[in-house]
Design a protein around this motif. Structure first.
Motif, PDB file in Angstrom:
ATOM      1  N   THR A  51     -35.457 -26.064   3.663  1.00  0.00           N
ATOM      2  CA  THR A  51     -35.369 -26.999   4.458  1.00  0.00           C
ATOM      3  C   THR A  51     -34.234 -28.066   4.179  1.00  0.00           C
ATOM      4  O   THR A  51     -34.306 -29.074   4.673  1.00  0.00           O
ATOM      5  N   ASP A  52     -33.407 -27.834   3.104  1.00  0.00           N
ATOM      6  CA  ASP A  52     -32.557 -28.606   2.640  1.00  0.00           C
ATOM      7  C   ASP A  52     -31.121 -28.286   3.506  1.00  0.00           C
ATOM      8  O   ASP A  52     -30.930 -27.262   3.777  1.00  0.00           O
ATOM      9  N   LEU A  53     -30.607 -29.279   3.764  1.00  0.00           N
ATOM     10  CA  LEU A  53     -29.369 -29.001   4.264  1.00  0.00           C
ATOM     11  C   LEU A  53     -28.138 -30.054   3.778  1.00  0.00           C
ATOM     12  O   LEU A  53     -28.438 -31.085   3.207  1.00  0.00           O
ATOM     13  N   PHE A  54     -27.005 -29.332   3.563  1.00  0.00           N
ATOM     14  CA  PHE A  54     -25.897 -29.825   2.566  1.00  0.00           C
ATOM     15  C   PHE A  54     -24.691 -29.866   3.540  1.00  0.00           C
ATOM     16  O   PHE A  54     -24.295 -28.949   4.136  1.00  0.00           O
ATOM     17  N   GLY A  81     -29.465 -24.915   4.584  1.00  0.00           N
ATOM     18  CA  GLY A  81     -28.344 -25.183   5.558  1.00  0.00           C
ATOM     19  C   GLY A  81     -27.246 -25.648   4.847  1.00  0.00           C
ATOM     20  O   GLY A  81     -27.499 -26.510   3.969  1.00  0.00           O
ATOM     21  N   ILE A  82     -26.011 -25.186   5.267  1.00  0.00           N
ATOM     22  CA  ILE A  82     -24.869 -25.533   4.556  1.00  0.00           C
ATOM     23  C   ILE A  82     -23.785 -25.757   5.600  1.00  0.00           C
ATOM     24  O   ILE A  82     -23.448 -25.009   6.677  1.00  0.00           O
ATOM     25  N   VAL A  83     -23.152 -27.100   5.678  1.00  0.00           N
ATOM     26  CA  VAL A  83     -22.212 -27.374   6.671  1.00  0.00           C
ATOM     27  C   VAL A  83     -21.029 -27.824   6.042  1.00  0.00           C
ATOM     28  O   VAL A  83     -21.072 -28.641   5.020  1.00  0.00           O
ATOM     29  N   PHE A  84     -19.750 -27.330   6.408  1.00  0.00           N
ATOM     30  CA  PHE A  84     -18.487 -27.859   5.654  1.00  0.00           C
ATOM     31  C   PHE A  84     -17.866 -28.943   6.311  1.00  0.00           C
ATOM     32  O   PHE A  84     -17.801 -28.708   7.625  1.00  0.00           O
ATOM     33  N   CYS A  85     -17.535 -29.744   5.639  1.00  0.00           N
ATOM     34  CA  CYS A  85     -16.523 -30.925   6.266  1.00  0.00           C
ATOM     35  C   CYS A  85     -15.198 -30.381   5.774  1.00  0.00           C
ATOM     36  O   CYS A  85     -14.994 -30.400   4.623  1.00  0.00           O
TER      37      CYS A  85
END
Length: 251
Positions: A51-54, A81-85
């Motif tokens: 449930t962690d989002l990065f 979850g991993i989201v790239f900026c």
């Protein structure tokens, strides 16, 4: 649910935090990472949950890139979850080949309104995925004459048409391959899991089973070392899917 913001540009980090608050009413616990070096050292001891989002800046001002950091995080938990900026659009192949499987991308040089739209879709997608019952698995039921084969959708590697056999498909799952009667467009409708790429004319691919993508050769290699020739156009569509996350986000 915890959201970790790993972004060394103070202005964009604050922008993400503000947009999260305005884009979603969900009570996220936001963790603002101020020291990437310390955080990297702590990862090895951290409990990372599904449930962690990065949110991770690809171009960290650090001896490790954001992709390096994401790879370590993904090694600790396959479901978080991993989201790239990013301001770059040329990192997709590297990210695929390193098995990071991001939830999406946030493009820094978009205007605030577009970034907020992308962020809202990412958060909605993540919340929806994590709220699904972890014990329930979607099934695909294959009718083979008088017999039925029930397969977990998560176990499927790919489904492909057979040029020499009309209305017959080949389906690879776990360590075996079976022939399936029917049309590919029918299975595209029946499969409900979000990790399938259905944009290809002759193939359905499970993004979670892809290990490497050879764009110059038109090949996909899966985690069981199976190699599938999907053509140059096919690999380009896979890259586009991974970049835009099924049109939910763009990068």
């Amino acid at each position: 649910m915890r959201i970790f913001i790993i972004e060394d540009q103070f202005i964009f980090r604050k922008k993400i935090i503000d947009l999260i608050h305005s884009a979603s009413a969900h009570p996220f616990e936001i963790v603002e990472v101020l020291n990437e070096r310390t955080f990297f050292q702590e990862i090895e001891r951290m409990d990372i949950y599904s449930t962690d989002l990065f949110f991770i800046d690809i171009d960290l001002n650090f001896y490790l890139t954001g992709i390096d950091l994401a790879e370590v995080i993904r090694g600790r938990n396959r479901e978080c979850g991993i989201v790239f900026c990013t301001s770059f659009e040329d990192k997709t192949i590297e990210i695929v080949n390193r098995q990071i499987l991001p939830l999406g991308y946030l493009v820094k040089d978009k205007n605030r309104g577009l970034v907020q739209q992308d962020l809202a879709r990412i958060l909605q997608k993540f919340v929806t995925n994590t709220q699904k019952d972890a014990g329930s698995h979607l099934k695909l039921i294959i009718n083979q004459g008088r017999e039925k084969t029930i397969i977990n959708e998560a176990d499927i590697f790919y489904i492909a048409t057979i040029p020499s056999h009309r209305n017959t498909l080949t389906l690879r799952y776990q360590q075996q391959e079976i022939l399936v009667p029917g049309k590919l467009r029918t299975l595209k409708t029946e499969l409900k899991s979000p990790f399938f790429i259905k944009e290809l004319k002759s193939f359905i691919l499970n993004i979670n089973k892809i290990e490497k993508l050879y764009s110059t050769d038109g090949l996909v290699q899966f985690i069981d070392q199976t190699i599938l020739d999907i053509g140059l156009v096919g690999t380009k569509k896979v890259q586009q899917f991974l970049r835009e996350e099924n049109s939910d986000v763009s990068g």
